[in-house]
Design an enzyme around this catalytic site. Structure first.
Site, mmCIF file in Angstrom:
data_model
loop_
_atom_site.group_PDB
_atom_site.id
_atom_site.type_symbol
_atom_site.label_atom_id
_atom_site.label_comp_id
_atom_site.label_asym_id
_atom_site.label_seq_id
_atom_site.Cartn_x
_atom_site.Cartn_y
_atom_site.Cartn_z
ATOM 1 N N HIS A 1 30.098 36.988 39.675
ATOM 2 C CA HIS A 1 29.838 37.591 38.369
ATOM 3 C C HIS A 1 30.941 37.225 37.376
ATOM 4 C CE1 HIS A 1 26.638 39.904 40.198
ATOM 5 N NE2 HIS A 1 26.386 40.515 39.050
ATOM 6 N N HIS B 1 34.282 43.977 44.789
ATOM 7 C CA HIS B 1 35.275 42.905 44.902
ATOM 8 C C HIS B 1 36.693 43.457 44.868
ATOM 9 C CE1 HIS B 1 32.833 39.258 44.699
ATOM 10 N NE2 HIS B 1 32.098 39.843 43.782
#
Length: 349
Positions: A121, A171
């Site tokens: 992303h 993440h």
């Protein structure tokens, strides 16, 4: 040799501790449920909305709309940027093979699969946002008011999406930092090479559109075969090894799905169809910018009404080579079939 190994282990441990500290500070964890920003349902909803800005489906629609509005060259540039950024990210993930934060390290709000570093992303959003800013500024100087505002907006979007990945527990902070840096690198390569490569290929390739289409299909079929799903074998073996070390091997073996073979097939199929349609459209259709905003809105509605249901329906197709031709048809819809319909519906002027 031993001192270098000890230094490496110390460095990895320091990196882990730093990641964990930032993660807990941003969103809380199993141990610190409130954290700095975590624990509020409204904030969870906000960061979920922010992270959607980097989702594959939104970027697909963005590229399609740019193309349908008559900015065909820009749409093709963005499509190529997205596919190569995704393939690079996907490859790096499985080479590095880093595990994502677990329930014991983070407050999990989002549950993506696969390896963690670099953040897809963060990387793709950064590359896309800065490239859009570059294209949108046109002939304006980089340090003009228009240029500064566009690049500032790109930076804000990239940073917000990156923070959202940490906040949602998807993440580690170093994942998104590496994603940001790689995205900026991809943008820089685009600025330096895209226009020159475009002109060079246009001059060197045969003029026949059908030969160009054949070259596109062969190139992306080769990419689908040799990239990056092969590294998933190593990733799966790493998971099994971790299960063996922790004594959970039988459970790991039975519960972890080994491969996501379809990713390289559907990505390359979609871009092969997209580029093939763009080549044929340039030769046989040659649609342009809509005559008015009403026709612009009509194009977007027609395009999305077919593309989005098609995207979600063919997503159910079993993994493997079958996805390549089906996603190629979706790419053809964006750059060839829909433009042909637009040209029929709009005034010739």
């Amino acid at each position: 040799m031993e001192q270098y190994l000890i230094l490496l282990l110390i460095s990895l441990n320091y990196c882990y501790v730093w990641d964990l500290g930032i993660l807990w500070a941003v969103q809380g964890s199993f141990w610190t449920p409130l954290g700095f920003l975590g624990g509020l349902p409204l904030l969870d909803l906000f960061w979920r909305a922010v992270t959607f800005l980097g989702d594959e489906i939104l970027l697909f629609v963005l590229v399609a709309i740019i193309y349908w509005l008559g900015y065909k060259r820009e749409g093709v540039f963005l499509a190529l940027l997205l596919i190569f950024s995704t393939l690079i990210n996907y490859s790096l993930k499985y080479i590095i093979g880093r595990f994502r934060p677990t329930f014991f390290e983070a407050r999990k709000v989002y549950f993506p699969e696969g390896p963690s570093m670099p953040s897809g992303h963060a990387q793709t959003t950064t590359a896309t946002a800065f490239t859009l800013a570059w294209l949108a500024k046109g002939e304006s100087p980089l340090l003009s008011k228009r240029g500064i505002l566009l690049f500032l907006l790109a930076a804000v979007i990239s940073i917000l999406v990156s923070i959202s990945r940490v906040y949602l527990g998807a993440h580690w902070p170093t994942d998104v930092i590496s994603g940001l840096l790689i995205g900026l690198l991809i943008f820089g390569v685009f600025v330096l090479l895209a226009d020159r490569t475009w002109k060079l290929l246009d001059a060197k390739l045969p003029e026949s559109p059908w030969i160009r289409v054949a070259i596109v299909i062969v190139v992306f079929l080769i990419l689908a075969l040799v990239l990056p799903f092969n590294w998933e074998v190593g990733w799966y073996l790493n998971i099994l090894l971790a299960g063996y070390i922790t004594g959970t091997f039988p459970i790991t073996f039975l519960t972890i799905y080994p491969f996501d073979w379809g990713m390289s097939w559907y990505l390359t199929g979609a871009i092969a169809g997209f580029l093939s349609g763009a080549i044929l459209e340039q030769k046989y259709i040659q649609f342009s910018i809509p005559a008015s905003w009403k026709y612009a809105v009509l194009r977007i509605i027609i395009g999305i009404v077919v593309a989005l249901p098609g995207y979600y329906l063919i997503d159910k197709i079993p993994w493997g080579p079958l996805q390549f031709p089906v996603y190629a048809v979706l790419g053809l819809w964006v750059t060839l079939i829909a433009p042909a319909i637009f040209k029929k519906l709009e005034p010739k002027s």
